[in-house]
Structures are given as structure tokens and as C-alpha cells.
Design a protein around this motif. Structure first.
Motif, mmCIF file in Angstrom:
data_model
loop_
_atom_site.group_PDB
_atom_site.id
_atom_site.type_symbol
_atom_site.label_atom_id
_atom_site.label_comp_id
_atom_site.label_asym_id
_atom_site.label_seq_id
_atom_site.Cartn_x
_atom_site.Cartn_y
_atom_site.Cartn_z
ATOM 1 N N TRP A 134 0.817 -1.214 0.000
ATOM 2 C CA TRP A 134 0.000 0.000 0.000
ATOM 3 C C TRP A 134 0.852 1.266 0.000
ATOM 4 O O TRP A 134 0.540 2.241 -0.691
ATOM 5 N N ILE A 135 1.925 1.276 0.755
ATOM 6 C CA ILE A 135 2.776 2.456 0.810
ATOM 7 C C ILE A 135 3.546 2.651 -0.500
ATOM 8 O O ILE A 135 4.114 3.713 -0.746
ATOM 9 N N GLN B 260 13.419 3.274 -1.483
ATOM 10 C CA GLN B 260 13.360 2.134 -2.384
ATOM 11 C C GLN B 260 12.852 0.894 -1.645
ATOM 12 O O GLN B 260 13.080 0.715 -0.446
ATOM 13 N N LEU B 261 12.177 0.045 -2.390
ATOM 14 C CA LEU B 261 11.535 -1.133 -1.819
ATOM 15 C C LEU B 261 12.550 -2.061 -1.166
ATOM 16 O O LEU B 261 12.285 -2.645 -0.111
ATOM 17 N N GLU B 262 13.712 -2.234 -1.776
ATOM 18 C CA GLU B 262 14.711 -3.157 -1.241
ATOM 19 C C GLU B 262 15.117 -2.780 0.185
ATOM 20 O O GLU B 262 15.299 -3.652 1.047
ATOM 21 N N TRP C 102 0.446 7.330 -3.403
ATOM 22 C CA TRP C 102 1.032 7.703 -2.121
ATOM 23 C C TRP C 102 2.500 8.066 -2.244
ATOM 24 O O TRP C 102 3.197 8.180 -1.228
ATOM 25 N N ARG C 103 2.972 8.264 -3.463
ATOM 26 C CA ARG C 103 4.325 8.792 -3.650
ATOM 27 C C ARG C 103 4.289 10.308 -3.832
ATOM 28 O O ARG C 103 5.337 10.960 -3.880
ATOM 29 N N PHE C 104 3.104 10.858 -3.990
ATOM 30 C CA PHE C 104 2.901 12.304 -4.022
ATOM 31 C C PHE C 104 3.833 13.011 -5.005
ATOM 32 O O PHE C 104 4.493 13.996 -4.671
ATOM 33 N N GLY C 105 3.873 12.476 -6.214
ATOM 34 C CA GLY C 105 4.647 13.115 -7.274
ATOM 35 C C GLY C 105 6.091 12.669 -7.358
ATOM 36 O O GLY C 105 6.766 12.963 -8.348
ATOM 37 N N ARG D 211 9.958 4.377 -4.929
ATOM 38 C CA ARG D 211 8.827 3.459 -4.898
ATOM 39 C C ARG D 211 8.117 3.411 -3.547
ATOM 40 O O ARG D 211 6.907 3.217 -3.487
ATOM 41 N N VAL D 212 8.861 3.581 -2.473
ATOM 42 C CA VAL D 212 8.262 3.525 -1.135
ATOM 43 C C VAL D 212 7.877 4.933 -0.692
ATOM 44 O O VAL D 212 8.739 5.745 -0.339
#
Length: 340
Positions: free
Chosen positions: A309-310, A329-331, A315-318, A323-324
């Protein structure tokens, strides 16, 4: 003569325009009634009654004629509310304390949020609108249950405010709870763009991973029985029902729903899921994450829901390259999650 006629015509048109610009008494009264229903506060009334007088409206449609009786009626309600707040503040912080200020904060889309302070103490009251228990949606768990989850999260080391008191009928304030005030920022734009949050942006991915790991580790036994069980396919079914209710087919949604159902991963054992873990529900200061807020959509479900969800682009607001949440970053988040 032609010149005279043209001048007279211009004067007539100007006169008609001025006449049409004057509000009728009925229209003015209707406007005031609507505004009174929506914005009945003493400050608003005083300010705008003066403006209406300057516009030339009859005095009976301003503070002296309409606002005053309504304000008097409203003041009784506000006085009861303020008395309840004062009594609550003293009850929680001790007989030698007194409430000195209370202010409604702009945050909170579905619940009232009040900042209280006095005698060196600060607190936040999270209350149902008007004190009623109506929930934002069928998925919302209610404020007493939300307070119980925050207490459970604190036990597991999740950064959350401390619950100081859950409202009861004797408090006379409706449904809600009082919690400690945690200072920081929840608005995405400064968090993602301002230099003062540069260190926070670096730390947030790992901190979010650690917080989510702690949330998902909370024992489910003993949690409020109002929690719904909603796995991945349940979530898809819920949103498909909402989509179908509009009866406006869209190929992109049809394709997405079919793809999601066809490619759904095997479910994991249900855990406590926050349900809305993202910026605006996270309190952040210059060092990073300080508190996880707004637990009203929590449920038992697939832990991957919170992790995904995040990462939703909205939810990255531009800041789509991160990605998070627009900050990392997700990693980095997954590494901290798995190591916790």
C-alpha cells in the motif's frame, strides 16, 4: 437627440445592472440560513455580519437580527463541550492541572482531532464527529477498538502515541480517546521536498520496514472482536463491488480486476494489518518516523497488503521514482522488514 438617447440608454442599462446586483431579501435570508447551518461559530458570525452590513443588507439579516439567537443557542452546546474537555483534562493529569487551550486541528478526514494543553501537559483528543459513533465506512473499527490496537502496538515496540484515556459515557464527550501529543509533520509535501527532512527521507524506508514487522508480529489473540478478516482476494472483491455499483464499465478496470484475480498469490496466515500505512498517517520529524497514526482501517489480513500500500503511486505524491512512499526504495524497506 441621438446623443441624448444613447446617454439615457447607458444610464438605464447601468441602473438595471445595479438593481440586478442587489440581493433580494429572500435570497439573502436563504443564504444566511445555509451559512448558519454550515459555519455557525462565534468568530465566523462576528466577522461576516460586519461584512454583510457593509454590503448594505438590512440589519435584521446580520448579527443583530439572525446570528445572535443562533449563536446563543450554539454557545450552550460549546460550553458543555468545553466543560467536558476541562473535566477530562483534570481527570487525566491530576487535580492541580487545568486546561488552558483547546484547538481543533485540520488533520483527520473522518474524525475530530483536538489539541489540548495546560499546566505543562499536552494531549490529543481523537473523537467521533460531534461525539457520535458513526464510522467512515463499514471497514472502520471504531475509536475504542482503535485505542486498544494502539496500546497493543506500543507493547510490541511500534512507535505510537501513548493512550491516556478512552472516553466513557460519564465523560459526556461521546466516542473517542485521549493520547499523548507527538510532534512532527504528516503532510507529504514538506517531508518529501524540504531540506530539513533530508535525513528523515534516508532513514524512513528502514524505519517503515521495522514498524510494519512489529505491527505484523502483534499477537492476534485478545485483539478487539470488531476486527474484520480481509485477505487479498477479499480486498479485490470489495473494490470490485464499489466499481460495479457505478455501472460505468471501464476496460482498464475490467482488465486489472481479471488480472489480479487470475494472478493472486497464495494467501499467507492472517496477521494484524494497519490497512492505511502511508504518509499522512505517519508522523515524521527530522530524524524520521516518530509515530504510526490512524488505525481505523486495521483488520486481520495478508501482511503484504501493508507493504504494497505504501508503494502505490498515489502515495508517492509526485515522487514516483522513489517506490516507497515517494522517499525510498523497496529493497531497503524489505531488508529491514525481514531483519526485524
Amino acid at each position: 437627440q441621438n446623443v441624448i438617447r444613447r446617454r439615457q440608454g447607458r444610464r438605464d442599462r447601468h441602473s438595471r445592472k445595479e438593481s440586478s446586483a442587489q440581493p433580494s431579501e429572500h435570497a439573502a435570508l436563504l443564504w444566511l440560513i445555509i451559512q448558519a447551518g454550515n459555519h455557525l461559530t462565534r468568530t465566523f458570525a462576528l466577522r461576516h455580519s460586519v461584512s454583510l452590513l457593509k454590503c448594505g443588507l438590512p440589519r435584521r439579516y446580520t448579527l443583530a437580527g439572525l446570528w445572535f439567537p443562533l449563536i446563543v443557542a450554539k454557545m450552550g452546546t460549546m460550553s458543555d463541550f468545553e466543560s467536558g474537555l476541562s473535566a477530562l483534562f483534570t481527570k487525566v493529569f491530576g487535580e492541580n492541572t487545568a486546561l488552558e487551550s483547546h484547538k481543533r486541528l485540520s488533520g483527520g478526514a473522518s474524525q475530530e482531532t483536538w489539541a489540548l494543553s495546560g499546566s505543562g501537559h499536552e494531549a490529543i483528543l481523537r473523537r467521533a464527529p460531534g461525539g457520535t459513533s458513526a464510522a467512515r465506512s463499514s471497514a472502520a473499527i471504531g475509536l475504542p477498538a482503535e485505542a486498544a490496537l494502539i496500546e497493543a502496538a506500543e507493547t510490541e515496540g511500534v512507535p505510537v502515541p501513548k493512550v491516556l484515556h478512552v472516553l466513557t459515557d460519564t465523560d459526556g464527550l461521546g466516542d473517542g480517546f485521549l493520547m499523548s501529543r507527538v510532534h512532527g509533520e504528516t503532510i507529504a509535501r514538506p517531508i518529501l521536498r524540504n531540506d530539513e527532512f533530508a535525513q528523515a527521507r534516508t532513514a524512513l524506508p528502514a524505519q517503515c520496514g521495522q514498524a510494519l514487522a512489529a505491527i505484523h508480529a502483534i499477537p492476534t489473540r485478545g485483539l478487539p472482536d470488531t476486527l474484520q478478516i480481509s485477505g487479498g482476494l477479499d480486498q479485490i472483491a470489495q473494490y470490485e463491488t464499489i466499481y460495479r455499483s457505478f455501472d460505468v464499465p471501464r476496460p482498464v478496470f475490467e482488465l486489472a480486476l481479471q488480472w489480479l484475480k487470475t494472478n493472486a498469490p497464495d494467501p499467507l496466515d492472517p496477521v494484524l494489518v494497519h490497512g492505511d500505512f502511508r504518509l499522512r498517517n505517519l508522523m515524521v520529524d527530522v530524524t524520521g518516523l516518530t509515530s504510526v497514526l490512524d488505525w481505523e482501517l486495521a483488520h486481520l489480513g495478508d501482511p503484504r497488503e501493508d507493504l504494497a500500500w505504501i508503494c502505490v503511486n498515489s502515495w508517492r505524491f509526485g515522487q514516483s521514482q522513489n517506490r516507497v512512499g515517494g522517499f525510498g526504495q523497496l529493497e531497503d524497506m524489505l531488508t529491514a522488514y525481514n531483519a526485524a
